[in-house]
Motif scaffolding. Structure first.
Motif, short mmCIF file in Angstrom:
data_model
loop_
_atom_site.label_atom_id
_atom_site.label_comp_id
_atom_site.label_asym_id
_atom_site.label_seq_id
_atom_site.Cartn_x
_atom_site.Cartn_y
_atom_site.Cartn_z
N UNK A 91 -22.06 22.43 21.55
CA UNK A 91 -23.42 22.35 21.02
C UNK A 91 -24.33 21.57 21.97
N UNK A 92 -25.58 22.00 22.04
CA UNK A 92 -26.59 21.31 22.83
C UNK A 92 -27.42 20.46 21.88
N UNK A 93 -27.49 19.17 22.14
CA UNK A 93 -28.21 18.28 21.23
C UNK A 93 -29.70 18.53 21.31
N UNK A 94 -30.41 18.27 20.21
CA UNK A 94 -31.86 18.51 20.17
C UNK A 94 -32.61 17.55 21.07
N UNK B 38 -27.47 15.07 28.41
CA UNK B 38 -28.88 14.73 28.21
C UNK B 38 -29.78 15.69 28.99
N UNK B 39 -29.40 15.98 30.23
CA UNK B 39 -30.20 16.91 31.04
C UNK B 39 -30.17 18.31 30.46
N UNK B 40 -29.02 18.72 29.93
CA UNK B 40 -28.92 20.04 29.30
C UNK B 40 -29.83 20.11 28.07
N UNK B 41 -29.93 19.01 27.34
CA UNK B 41 -30.83 18.97 26.19
C UNK B 41 -32.27 19.22 26.63
N UNK B 42 -32.68 18.62 27.74
CA UNK B 42 -34.04 18.83 28.25
C UNK B 42 -34.22 20.25 28.77
N UNK B 43 -33.19 20.80 29.37
CA UNK B 43 -33.26 22.15 29.94
C UNK B 43 -33.68 23.20 28.92
N UNK B 44 -33.24 23.02 27.69
CA UNK B 44 -33.47 24.06 26.69
C UNK B 44 -34.96 24.21 26.33
#
Length: 434
Positions: free
Chosen positions: A256-259, A401-407
């Motif tokens: 899961x990708x955090x919001x 954290x970076x993946x969360x921003x990527x979305x």
């Protein structure tokens, strides 16, 4: 015959190149490679995709190629023990599957073991779409491979954002890379594979020298003319050479990708408090990690676009000149807030609108400032606003954290050219078909 006729009449077929386990020589997978109608001007996938791009039909053709790959595998009785590698064009990640392929998709998931190949360009072209697509792929029980790693200098730093089950090394590394380049890339690839238990696949193996170089990279799987050219799948699938006991590759589960990044550290005991005036130099200190050294990913969240000041914009434009991906997320942020800087707009009510995050991810290192405004502390002075914050160098946390921003990032306004899924002979367009 033009590309419209080919797509409408579904005249695309697939050839299949074997992928072998280097220790045993057994065939463990096949990669599907697209072909237009035999004997036509568009038989070559290079010409076929170029024609589709001119007519705005790339997504239609890409879905048709995927369908052809699956139909051929089902017809040959590939089954689940030998994996099927299928390419996806980066520019089509946001295009929904045509409804006419729904039944075929369900059949494929029940009878085949599929690995979807993406390229590092997928990360840069449209990070948000890739993050979403990877989640759907893994939720459907399919695997992920990153193709042509090493073809571009930025590819290594983008590897953790795909977190592939299989890393496919570009044939130029196997056939032409200098010793210094091999040492640098091999170390990064092997370290990533060791951390996650993933597989390394070397493309373009044609000679014993290529094979030896692949082994230096730590490759367990190989593909190239030494093991077979693209061809129709044999109906018996050379059962004597196949690996018994099921698929060799254990696929990762969907993550899961955090919001928001704060979700990752909200319960950490090392949380501290500081006002904005004191957080600014901390933020700059994390950004400094990207000033020197190899290509990195730099992604940040600044609450509101008003805080992305001219001075900050200048710093991020300088970073964007040197690094693989630089982006900023905030309420009211524009698509391109600076030259080379990617933007992502949030609603003013989004929970990240109260967060301040700076993430820097390199091939071997990572750092992040993750902070959230304390709404229970009131002040009329901007620099006196109080934040809870964490500074971390834990690589997995920073990547998450970076993946969360990527979305939340918008697609690149001028995407790069078509990916190497249009290779004709399993050599990533390095040479014409023999």
């Amino acid at each position: 015959m033009d590309v419209e006729d080919i797509v409408e009449s579904e005249l695309v077929t697939s050839m299949y190149q074997p992928i072998v386990e280097l220790d045993t020589g057994r065939i463990v997978a096949y990669e599907a490679l697209a072909r237009g109608p035999v004997g036509s001007d568009l038989e070559s996938p290079t010409a076929l995709f170029a024609a589709a791009a001119e007519r705005g039909m790339t997504a239609d053709l890409d879905w048709l190629c995927r369908a052809a790959a699956v139909r051929g595998a089902l017809a040959a009785g590939l089954g689940r023990e030998t994996m099927l590698f299928v390419n996806v064009e980066p520019s089509t990640l946001r295009s929904p599957r045509p409804q006419r392929f729904d039944d075929l998709d369900a059949l494929a998931r029940s009878q085949l073991s599929i690995v979807v190949e993406v390229t590092e360009r997928s990360v840069v072209n449209d990070p948000a779409a890739l993050i979403s697509t990877l989640g759907r792929i893994r939720a459907a029980g399919m695997g992920v491979a990153i193709d042509d790693l090493g073809a571009e200098p930025d590819s290594l730093v983008l590897l953790p954002f795909v977190a592939p089950d299989v890393t496919k090394l570009d044939l130029r590394l196997i056939q032409h890379a200098a010793d210094g380049e091999i040492s640098s890339i091999a170390g990064a690839v092997r370290a990533d594979a060791e951390r996650r238990g993933s597989w390394i696949l070397a493309e373009g193996i044609e000679t014993e020298a290529h094979l030896n170089r692949a082994l230096v990279f730590g490759a367990q799987l190989g593909q190239g003319w030494m093991f077979g050219l693209p061809a129709p799948l044999p109906t018996d699938l050379e059962r004597g050479r196949r690996r018994p006991g099921g698929s060799i590759i254990e696929l990762a589960r969907a993550r899961p990708v955090v919001a928001t990044p704060w979700e990752l550290v909200a319960d950490w005991p090392q949380r501290r408090n500081a006002d904005k005036g004191h957080l600014k130099p901390m933020s700059h200190h994390v950004e400094q990690r990207a000033v020197d050294g190899p290509s990195r990913v730099v992604l940040s969240a600044f609450q509101d676009a008003a805080f992305f000041t001219p001075g900050t914009r200048h710093r991020y434009e300088e970073l964007a000149r040197r690094h693989a991906l630089v982006g900023v997320v905030a309420s009211g942020m524009t698509t391109a807030p600076g030259i080379g800087v990617r933007g992502g707009a949030l609603e003013s009510c989004h929970p990240m609108a109260d967060e301040w995050t700076v993430t820097v991810v390199g091939p071997h290192d990572a750092a992040a400032l993750i902070a959230r405004k304390r709404t229970d502390v009131e002040t009329d002075i901007d620099d006196e606003e109080v934040f809870e914050y964490v500074i971390t160098h834990d690589r997995e946390t920073v990547i998450a954290a970076a993946r969360s921003l990527m979305q939340y990032l918008q697609p690149e306004q001028s995407p790069r050219p078509l990916s190497d899924r249009i290779s004709e002979d399993g050599r990533s367009n390095a040479a014409p078909n023999r």
